[in-house]
Design a protein around this motif. Structure first.
Motif, mmCIF file in Angstrom:
data_model
loop_
_atom_site.group_PDB
_atom_site.id
_atom_site.type_symbol
_atom_site.label_atom_id
_atom_site.label_comp_id
_atom_site.label_asym_id
_atom_site.label_seq_id
_atom_site.Cartn_x
_atom_site.Cartn_y
_atom_site.Cartn_z
ATOM 1 N N HIS A 225 72.864 35.211 17.932
ATOM 2 C CA HIS A 225 74.064 34.456 18.307
ATOM 3 C C HIS A 225 74.089 33.221 17.430
ATOM 4 C CE1 HIS A 225 76.402 31.784 21.369
ATOM 5 N NE2 HIS A 225 77.154 32.168 20.350
ATOM 6 N N LEU A 226 74.924 33.261 16.397
ATOM 7 C CA LEU A 226 75.049 32.148 15.460
ATOM 8 C C LEU A 226 76.155 31.234 15.953
ATOM 9 C CD1 LEU A 226 73.925 31.117 12.725
ATOM 10 C CD2 LEU A 226 75.838 32.292 11.640
ATOM 11 N N ARG A 227 75.794 29.996 16.272
ATOM 12 C CA ARG A 227 76.773 29.089 16.860
ATOM 13 C C ARG A 227 77.628 28.367 15.826
ATOM 14 N NH1 ARG A 227 73.746 25.733 21.487
ATOM 15 N NH2 ARG A 227 71.895 25.910 20.152
ATOM 16 N N VAL A 228 77.254 28.452 14.550
ATOM 17 C CA VAL A 228 78.095 27.903 13.484
ATOM 18 C C VAL A 228 79.365 28.752 13.417
ATOM 19 C CG1 VAL A 228 78.256 27.363 11.035
ATOM 20 C CG2 VAL A 228 76.062 27.151 12.229
ATOM 21 N N LEU A 229 80.529 28.116 13.481
ATOM 22 C CA LEU A 229 81.792 28.838 13.549
ATOM 23 C C LEU A 229 82.072 29.622 12.276
ATOM 24 C CD1 LEU A 229 84.296 26.347 15.237
ATOM 25 C CD2 LEU A 229 83.322 28.435 16.201
ATOM 26 N N GLY A 230 82.554 30.853 12.449
ATOM 27 C CA GLY A 230 82.991 31.648 11.316
ATOM 28 C C GLY A 230 82.113 32.848 11.048
ATOM 29 N N ASP B 195 60.937 34.971 14.736
ATOM 30 C CA ASP B 195 60.861 33.506 14.776
ATOM 31 C C ASP B 195 62.026 32.896 14.003
ATOM 32 O OD1 ASP B 195 58.518 33.650 16.233
ATOM 33 O OD2 ASP B 195 57.217 33.403 14.487
ATOM 34 N N ALA B 196 62.328 33.479 12.852
ATOM 35 C CA ALA B 196 63.430 32.963 12.043
ATOM 36 C C ALA B 196 64.751 33.069 12.789
ATOM 37 C CB ALA B 196 63.494 33.720 10.720
ATOM 38 N N VAL B 197 64.995 34.196 13.436
ATOM 39 C CA VAL B 197 66.250 34.383 14.177
ATOM 40 C C VAL B 197 66.356 33.377 15.315
ATOM 41 C CG1 VAL B 197 67.505 35.958 15.694
ATOM 42 C CG2 VAL B 197 66.539 36.795 13.540
ATOM 43 N N ALA B 198 65.277 33.168 16.039
ATOM 44 C CA ALA B 198 65.292 32.199 17.143
ATOM 45 C C ALA B 198 65.643 30.804 16.648
ATOM 46 C CB ALA B 198 63.941 32.192 17.847
ATOM 47 N N ARG B 199 65.156 30.427 15.481
ATOM 48 C CA ARG B 199 65.458 29.099 14.934
ATOM 49 C C ARG B 199 66.897 29.022 14.428
ATOM 50 N NH1 ARG B 199 59.763 29.274 11.615
ATOM 51 N NH2 ARG B 199 58.457 29.465 13.484
ATOM 52 N N LEU B 200 67.405 30.101 13.850
ATOM 53 C CA LEU B 200 68.800 30.117 13.416
ATOM 54 C C LEU B 200 69.744 29.879 14.591
ATOM 55 C CD1 LEU B 200 68.772 33.163 10.946
ATOM 56 C CD2 LEU B 200 69.071 30.759 10.335
ATOM 57 N N GLU B 201 69.377 30.378 15.741
ATOM 58 C CA GLU B 201 70.244 30.243 16.916
ATOM 59 C C GLU B 201 70.318 28.817 17.445
ATOM 60 O OE1 GLU B 201 70.378 34.592 18.997
ATOM 61 O OE2 GLU B 201 68.773 33.240 19.661
ATOM 62 N N THR B 202 69.425 27.951 17.000
ATOM 63 C CA THR B 202 69.459 26.558 17.460
ATOM 64 C C THR B 202 70.437 25.708 16.645
ATOM 65 O OG1 THR B 202 67.691 25.761 15.980
ATOM 66 C CG2 THR B 202 67.021 26.744 18.101
ATOM 67 N N VAL B 203 70.928 26.227 15.530
ATOM 68 C CA VAL B 203 71.806 25.440 14.655
ATOM 69 C C VAL B 203 73.235 25.494 15.186
ATOM 70 C CG1 VAL B 203 72.671 25.119 12.309
ATOM 71 C CG2 VAL B 203 70.328 25.952 12.679
ATOM 72 N N GLU B 204 73.794 24.332 15.494
ATOM 73 C CA GLU B 204 75.154 24.270 16.025
ATOM 74 C C GLU B 204 76.181 23.899 14.961
ATOM 75 O OE1 GLU B 204 75.432 21.821 19.469
ATOM 76 O OE2 GLU B 204 73.638 22.661 20.400
ATOM 77 N N LEU B 205 75.781 23.137 13.957
ATOM 78 C CA LEU B 205 76.698 22.675 12.924
ATOM 79 C C LEU B 205 76.006 22.774 11.576
ATOM 80 C CD1 LEU B 205 79.399 21.243 12.156
ATOM 81 C CD2 LEU B 205 78.185 19.070 12.452
ATOM 82 N N ALA B 206 76.663 23.440 10.625
ATOM 83 C CA ALA B 206 76.047 23.594 9.306
ATOM 84 C C ALA B 206 75.926 22.253 8.607
ATOM 85 C CB ALA B 206 76.876 24.558 8.457
ATOM 86 N N GLU B 207 76.975 21.453 8.661
ATOM 87 C CA GLU B 207 77.020 20.164 7.984
ATOM 88 C C GLU B 207 78.309 19.488 8.420
ATOM 89 O OE1 GLU B 207 75.255 17.450 5.266
ATOM 90 O OE2 GLU B 207 74.593 19.542 5.299
#
Length: 470
Positions: free
Chosen positions: A285-290, A313-325
């Motif tokens: 579940h990637l929270r960065v829009l798009g 582990d990598a996927v779990a950390r990707l899911e914590t990102v809410e905003l790319a920049e």
């Protein structure tokens, strides 16, 4: 920066050392390096870079007041700190970065990742940095530090404890990526896509592809090339990697991808998909829009796995990102009027992806509003590419198209020509005029995309709208 003596710095940049005060050739410095006197910290190195608007040599004293211990200059100036005189300050910055990274590599476990592509570099860089930071000290660019100044400044932030250096490589013309990547000889090179961004500087998309391939040529022997299997021009770079004896790892949606996305669904909460990694199925579940950011996430995951990170582990950390920049698909406003500020930069590909995202995340009882400005650096292709985006906006049934700036007028005319009539498409010469219009036009249930190249300045309009509807 790692600890170096004044003499070692002078040798690294092929400069002449002029000692001041109590300094000696053996004086050790370990402060940060910068070209902005306002950002200099005690013990730092100030690089007096001549610029188009001003000259860094005018600010050596200001850097000294902020604690600079030495200035790298192209000519001596009146100041109280030591100076190293070089023929080219920007080249000296690059030479110093090469020296520092080489020293850390020589006695450490530093791994270097280089990322390039017409779109998605900064998002992928941030996603990969988030994955790697839990593995060890990670240095990655601030914002989009990816040019002849920004990339070396990032490299100079490594320390003896740094385990990963993530570099973002942009290019304004042929040879730029080769020069930047050649400073660090990446262990992993990631090529995201080849599109029309900056095509005017490369003579077209084939010239752009050749420029992006410079990163694959720069990866060190026995390194890894991470390639987008869904982009034919990027996928073709595997032949370069094979000739150089590199390992090729692919990401995409097709059967040849080592990291593959399936069952992708996008809404206002982000994008959900299943990632297939070497046969294992991992929900994301990637929270960065798009939905287009799924490719950036796959690229980051592929690079991380190549560096030995466990996929789960990598996927779990990707899911914590809410905003790319900031200013990249950044949600602002409120639940009634949602502003998506994606106006840090724009190319035909990223503009199209953002418009598709707007259509995807807007519900049946909500209204789509696209606030669009010019796409820069397209050269002779500018007219037809703005036409194409105007037509696409209408075909996606964007209900209000607000076009700003003379350089984007063809986008407006194309939208009208495609059938956006009765004030569905409007044009304003300035962002202020558009802001006044939008304050009265926007209503509950609107989903608003603000998108343009950096030079159009619409990111500040997006911020204003976000504040007004917060």
């Amino acid at each position: 920066m790692i600890a170096l003596t004044l003499a070692q710095i002078a040798r690294a940049v092929s400069g002449t050392l002029h000692i001041a005060g109590a300094d000696t050739e053996g004086t050790v410095l370990a402060g940060p390096v910068d070209t902005d006197s306002r950002l200099i910290e005690p013990g730092g190195v100030f690089v007096a870079k001549p610029g188009e608007i001003t000259d860094g040599h005018l600010f050596v004293d200001a850097a000294a007041a902020n604690g600079a211990a030495v200035a790298i200059v192209e000519h001596l100036v009146e100041t109280r700190i030591s100076q190293i005189v070089v023929s080219d300050a920007v080249q000296a910055l690059a030479d110093l970065a090469r020296e520092v990274v080489a020293r850390v590599r020589a006695h450490g476990d530093l791994k270097v990742v280089g990322i390039t592509g017409s779109n998605g570099k900064t998002t992928t860089k941030n996603l990969l940095a988030r994955v790697l930071q839990d593995e060890g000290e990670t240095v990655a660019p601030r914002a989009s530090f990816n040019n002849e100044v920004g990339a070396p400044l990032t490299m100079l932030r490594v320390t003896d404890a740094t385990r990963y250096l993530v570099c973002e490589f942009g290019a304004s013309g042929p040879g730029a990526i080769a020069r930047l990547a050649g400073l660090v000889d990446p262990d992993v090179g990631v090529v995201l896509m080849v599109g029309m961004a900056h095509a005017g500087g490369f003579g077209g998309i084939e010239g752009t592809a050749k420029a992006k391939a410079e990163l694959v040529h720069a990866v060190r022997p026995s390194g890894v090339a991470v390639l987008n299997a869904d982009d034919p021009r990027v996928a073709a770079m595997a032949s370069i990697a094979d000739e150089r004896g590199l390992t090729v790892r692919r990401f995409g949606t097709g059967p040849t991808a080592d990291v593959r996305a399936e069952e992708t669904e996008t809404d206002a909460a982000g994008t959900r998909c299943t990632l297939v990694v070497d046969g294992a199925r991992l929900p994301l579940h990637l929270r960065v829009l798009g939905a287009h950011h799924v490719w950036n996430a796959m690229a980051a995951l592929t690079a991380a796995v190549a560096l030995g990170v466990a996929p789960q582990d990598a996927v779990a950390r990707l899911e914590t990102v809410e905003l790319a920049e900031r200013w990249r698909m950044q949600p602002l406003g409120n639940d009634r009027v949602r502003i998506i500020n994606d106006a840090y930069n724009a190319s035909p590909d990223s503009m199209a992806a953002a418009l598709r995202t707007l259509a995807q995340i807007t519900g049946p009882d909500e209204r789509t509003v696209a606030v669009l400005g010019a796409m820069s650096e397209l050269g002779e292709y500018a007219g037809e590419e703005h036409d194409r985006i105007g037509e696409l906006a209408v075909r996606l049934r964007i209900q209000r198209i607000v076009v700003i700036g003379a350089d984007a007028r063809r986008l407006f005319l194309a939208a009208v020509g495609e059938g956006s009539w009765d004030d569905e498409a409007v044009f304003f010469a300035t962002a202020d005029e558009a802001y006044d219009y939008l304050l009265t036009e926007l209503r509950d249930g609107d989903r608003v995309l603000v998108k343009s190249s950096n030079s159009a300045g619409l990111r500040f309009l997006g911020d204003r709208l976000g504040e007004s509807f917060s």
